[in-house]
Scaffold this motif. Structure first.
Motif, PDB file in Angstrom:
ATOM      1  N   HIS A 113      43.164 -32.677  -9.604  1.00 28.27           N
ATOM      2  CA  HIS A 113      42.419 -33.930  -9.400  1.00 28.27           C
ATOM      3  C   HIS A 113      43.021 -35.065 -10.217  1.00 28.27           C
ATOM      4  CE1 HIS A 113      39.176 -36.891 -10.025  1.00 28.27           C
ATOM      5  NE2 HIS A 113      38.780 -36.536  -8.811  1.00 28.27           N
TER       6      HIS A 113
ATOM      7  N   LEU B 122      33.702 -33.173  -5.911  1.00 26.98           N
ATOM      8  CA  LEU B 122      34.678 -34.070  -6.533  1.00 26.98           C
ATOM      9  C   LEU B 122      34.845 -35.332  -5.691  1.00 26.98           C
ATOM     10  CD1 LEU B 122      37.548 -31.702  -7.700  1.00 26.98           C
ATOM     11  CD2 LEU B 122      36.173 -33.190  -9.146  1.00 26.98           C
TER      12      LEU B 122
ATOM     13  N   MET C 251      45.240 -37.989  -7.761  1.00 27.71           N
ATOM     14  CA  MET C 251      45.394 -36.568  -7.432  1.00 27.71           C
ATOM     15  C   MET C 251      46.862 -36.177  -7.258  1.00 27.71           C
ATOM     16  SD  MET C 251      43.481 -34.431  -4.407  1.00 27.71           S
ATOM     17  CE  MET C 251      42.034 -34.008  -5.367  1.00 27.71           C
TER      18      MET C 251
ATOM     19  N   LEU D  71      35.728 -30.509  -2.177  1.00 31.62           N
ATOM     20  CA  LEU D  71      36.501 -31.691  -1.817  1.00 31.62           C
ATOM     21  C   LEU D  71      35.974 -32.311  -0.525  1.00 31.62           C
ATOM     22  CD1 LEU D  71      40.050 -30.296  -2.616  1.00 31.62           C
ATOM     23  CD2 LEU D  71      38.647 -31.796  -4.041  1.00 31.62           C
TER      24      LEU D  71
ATOM     25  N   TYR E   8      39.965 -39.708  -5.539  1.00 29.47           N
ATOM     26  CA  TYR E   8      41.211 -38.965  -5.507  1.00 29.47           C
ATOM     27  C   TYR E   8      42.427 -39.853  -5.788  1.00 29.47           C
ATOM     28  CZ  TYR E   8      38.019 -35.794  -3.060  1.00 29.47           C
ATOM     29  OH  TYR E   8      36.951 -35.005  -2.727  1.00 29.47           O
TER      30      TYR E   8
END
Length: 957
Positions: free
Chosen positions: A161, A179, A185, A96, A182
């Protein structure tokens, strides 16, 4: 409350050309915005439905930032991002990346808008990584395990996610995953809220709804990606066989999840013979029908297999329907629970009730059938969808109190399903009925007219399509202020339909208006697509400068987008070559074509099946440009490569035979130009055989048979094998005579050229009678064409008449050549008056006329045209040998006519002096030419009684 309007992609693009003023964050303002190398304009690093991404680099540290600019407003956007940012700050997950939501991050036209500032991730998207590495089974297998492990780590941390897919999963240099994006998320602070997006359908459970929002949200996506990657690690060829060229998915997609029992892809995986793949495919098929709460957790998550997703209040049903179908508004079932089996039961229940009491239940049955058809279509069960929707239409047509809007919705869906089945005429009939209903309904008939025009066009009824598209244009124009983008789309459709009908002059203003509207109300893609249409239109109107401007702007737009496929860039460059050639800029055309080849090569290396045809075409086009520039040695290599690729392509795709034949003709030109005659003949002959074979079943191949035969004739002609050249030349003439009967505008001029050259080859073999036959036909054609296009045909007609005059002399029919030459001279006078470049041709023709007069013993008449020929030969740049001959012949005419003797004497004296000077400077002077000049000079001296001088001249000669 009205949602705040956000800037468009074009607005951000324009503002960031001055990033130091537009960006408000001090770090970003001081940094350097990435620009496209070719244009120096802002480079769009990524673009989605709701945002565009740019890149900024800090000048001092070199650190790079992703700058995400939003194009749509979201009510709780800032709050969600703040919760996500806070949650990520407390986690130690290397996959992340930290980010900062800047509520006032950019200023455009005096207003401030939010942006997302995120650390730039140095990695490659999963799709791009697979394109390069799908054959590396071990690495793909490790990546499959890593995807599951990543989803497990996220879930163990209490987050998800929400949109795991190839665009948001990046692969770093060490094959580790990263990743991005977002937006959707889940973090614990958002528990109890609905999801703000549902993710890319090709990676999501068909049962997912906005209510499904919790830490287990990524389970289906993770298992889906793992299944595809594991299958690829066992059978890499599946990358080619289970995907189309531009699919935005891995091996499986939404259609497979919607109806796993009917999925050919899932069946292929289950039957692959690998136990793990079989198990994964079977498990995924079961997951498609399971509640999301019951999905198994990814391996290593440390959670119970039935970990429950945090429930959320049901999201309000969206008012947005599918763009071309009518979503069932009367369906009381939640979308995620609307299983086809349940809907089928509902239909049968209502059918039974309607049988008992039609008045009470028929309307309800129609509604159930409409909804059932919709969901069947979503699952690609098209035949069943057509049957259900057709029945709904039938019921709603006869119901006395049926709402017109309901019938219109069913007709709309029926038309779409018929079109998907390729039944365009029936689709158009349904759309026409829908239009009639919607004219009197709120919202109008705009969408129905759009569909109707489309279906009519695809049904082969273009004139009707244009009429409907014109009506749509009026409808959209009336509401252009409220929906300017819809008006622009209508304009573009109208222009594109006119293009397909060949009505380019009408298409041009419609497309120009569409372009102007899209510049204000559309995005870059809308502008680029419209520019492509406009470039095509201008090209067909021979407005090549404007076509080039449109094509180049489209290229520049695509150059700013990193997601532009190299193949698309190559195609644009290939088209650019055409415009440059028509503008008389062949060197630039060659540069553009070579750039197209460079752009397509990496794609062709990675995916030969998709991109080899384009590479072969581009190589052959380059060879043609080199041939036109007479760079024969340079063209052999690209032509040879094009032929080699073509030979491989035709094994699986006979449709490539046409391109192979063209490449062989280009190769023949190169081989002939480099003296390799036998190989050139072989290549040209093979091209003829291919085109003849194609012409047996395809009339459009017949003109190419003529092209191929003519290429073989020219190969023989270039090496003076006249008799060999005549046979394919006659085949070309025979074909083009037939073609000219139905298309004189295209083929008569070509036929005249063929006749002229075949006549020349006969002349080289002293077959003068045959020459006259070919010349006569060519002359008749040029006379006819000159009526419509004098500038394009009079020079050719005059040249043919000159040649006929010479042929008549060679045939012993000298007197007949005199009037022929007189006509040729008259035509050349007219041509040269308009274009002085043809004064040389006039001089040649005057000389031929004078020759025929001399040979007919009309010496006195020959003096005047010969004097004109002499005057024209005195111009700078003319050949002094030609001047000397005309001077000598002028003297000869004066001698035989016993007229202008002193002028003739001066002319022959000058001729002798010119020839002597040329000989002294090393120029080879034919002996008979000098002898004739000396003898005529001596005879003229004798004519004047100057016998001693005549004897002296002869003794020196």
């Amino acid at each position: 409350m009205t949602a705040r309007a956000f800037p468009s992609r074009s607005d951000y693009f324009d503002a960031l050309q001055h990033a130091d003023k537009a960006l408000l964050d001090p770090v970003l303002r001081a940094g350097e915005l990435r620009v496209a190398v070719a244009t120096g304009l802002p480079a769009v690093m990524g673009s989605g439905t709701f945002a565009s991404v740019f890149q900024v680099t800090e000048a001092e540290t070199g650190k790079r930032w992703a700058v995400k600019c939003f194009t749509q407003h979201a009510a709780d956007q800032q709050e969600r991002y703040e919760h996500v940012s806070a949650a990520l700050a407390g986690l130690d997950l290397p996959e992340l990346t930290g980010f900062e939501y800047l509520a006032e991050g950019i200023e455009i036209r005096g207003e401030r808008y939010p942006i997302l500032k995120m650390e730039w991730v140095e990695a490659t998207s999963l799709m791009t990584w697979l394109e390069a590495n799908y054959l590396d089974r071990d690495r793909v297998a490790r990546l499959a395990d890593e995807v599951l492990a990543l989803a497990a780590r996220l879930e163990a941390a209490g987050i998800a996610h929400g949109d795991l897919q190839h665009g948001n999963l990046l692969v770093a240099g060490d094959d580790g995953l990263r990743l991005i994006d977002y937006d959707g998320m889940f973090v614990p602070a958002l528990a109890g809220r609905p999801a703000n997006e549902l993710g890319l359908p090709d990676y999501q459970s068909p049962r997912r709804t906005a209510a499904d929002f919790g830490p287990g949200l990524d389970r289906f996506s993770a298992w889906s990606i793992c299944t595809s990657l594991t299958a690829l690690s066992v059978a890499p060829y599946l990358w080619e066989t289970l995907r189309a060229q531009y699919d935005e998915r891995l091996l499986l997609g939404a259609a497979d999840y919607a109806a796993p029992g009917d999925s050919a892809a899932l069946r292929t995986l289950r039957e692959l013979g690998d136990p793990r793949v079989t198990e994964l495919a079977g498990r995924l098929a079961e997951m498609c029908a399971a509640d999301l709460a019951a999905l198994p957790a990814p391996a290593g998550a440390g959670l119970p297999a039935a970990a429950v997703l945090a429930p959320a209040p049901a999201a309000p049903e969206s008012a947005a329907a599918e763009p071309i179908t009518s979503a069932p508004a009367d369906d009381p079932l939640d979308e995620a629970a609307a299983k086809v089996a349940a809907l089928a039961e509902r239909v049968e229940l209502r059918r039974a009730l309607a049988a008992e009491d039609p008045g009470l239940y028929l309307a309800s049955l129609a509604a159930a059938l409409h909804t059932y058809g919709y969901w069947l279509a979503q699952r690609n069960r098209l035949a069943e969808a057509l049957a259900a929707t057709g029945e709904a239409v039938g019921i709603r047509r006869v119901l006395p109190d049926a709402a017109p809007a309901d019938l219109a919705s069913s007709l709309q869906n029926l038309g779409v399903y018929l079109a998907r089945a390729g039944r365009f005429a029936e689709a158009a009939a349904a759309a026409r009925d829908e239009v009639a209903l919607r004219r009197d309904l709120p919202g109008g008939a705009g969408n129905a007219l759009f569909n109707l025009a489309l279906w009519l066009h695809r049904a082969g009824r273009p004139e009707e399509a244009i009429e409907v598209s014109g009506e749509l244009l009026h409808v959209r124009y009336a509401n252009a202020e409220a929906e300017p983008d819809q008006y622009a789309y209508a304009l573009r459709q109208f222009g594109a339909l006119l293009n397909d009908l060949g009505r380019f002059a009408q298409a041009a203003p419609a497309l120009a208006d569409a372009l102007a509207a899209f510049r204000v109300h559309g995005d870059d893609d809308d502008v680029a697509v419209t520019l492509d249409h406009l470039a095509f239109t201008y090209g067909n109107l021979s407005r090549w400068a404007e076509a080039m401007t449109a094509n180049d702007e489209s290229l520049r737009i695509r150059a700013t987008r990193p997601d532009t496929a190299p193949a698309d860039t190559a195609r644009q460059l290939h088209r650019r070559r055409v415009g440059l050639m028509h503008l008389g800029r062949p060197a630039e055309a060659l540069v553009a074509q070579e750039a197209a080849i460079r752009a397509i090569r990496p794609a062709a290396a990675a995916d030969p099946g998709t991109h080899w045809p384009a590479l072969a075409q581009y190589l052959a086009a380059r060879a043609q440009l080199l041939a036109d520039a007479e760079r024969f040695a340079d063209l052999v290599d690209p032509a040879t490569e094009a032929v080699a690729i073509g030979r491989q392509l035709v094994v699986d795709d006979p449709g490539q035979l046409k391109n192979l034949a063209f490449a062989l003709r280009m190769l023949a030109r190169g081989l002939s130009g480099t003296g390799k005659v036998d190989k050139a003949v072989q290549a040209a002959s093979e091209s003829i055989l291919i085109e003849r074979r194609l012409a047996q079943s395809d009339p459009q191949a017949v003109p190419r048979v003529a092209e191929a035969a003519w290429r073989l004739a020219l190969v023989y002609s270039a090496h003076e094998r006249w008799a060999d050249a005549i046979r394919p030349g006659l085949e070309t003439i025979a074909i083009r005579r037939n073609l000219a009967g139905s298309d004189p505008k295209t083929y008569l001029g070509l036929l005249a050229i063929n006749l002229r050259l075949v006549g020349f080859w006969h002349a080289s073999l002293n077959r003068w009678g045959d020459v006259l036959v070919f010349d006569d036909e060519a002359i008749a054609i040029r006379r006819m064409l000159a009526v419509e296009d004098p500038a394009g045909n009079l020079p050719a007609l005059a040249g043919l008449l000159d040649h006929r005059s010479i042929t008549l002399w060679r045939s012993g029919r000298v007197p007949e050549g005199v009037p022929v030459s007189a006509e040729a001279v008259a035509i050349w006078r007219r041509v040269a008056a308009a274009d002085p470049e043809h004064l040389h041709d006039l001089g040649v023709s005057l000389g031929v006329w004078a020759d025929r007069l001399n040979q007919s013993r009309r010496y006195l008449e020959a003096i005047q045209p010969r004097a004109e020929a002499v005057a024209l030969r005195r111009r700078p740049g003319e050949d002094p040998l030609d001047l000397a001959r005309n001077l000598e012949q002028y003297g000869y005419s004066c001698l035989r006519a016993s007229s202008n003797v002193k002028d003739g004497l001066r002319a022959t004296g000058e001729a002798v002096a010119i020839l002597d000077h040329l000989a002294a400077t090393g120029v080879r002077v034919p002996a008979d030419r000098r002898h004739a000049a000396v003898e005529n000079h001596a005879c003229l001296l004798e004519k004047l009684g100057r016998h001693r001088e005549a004897a002296t001249v002869r003794s020196r000669g």
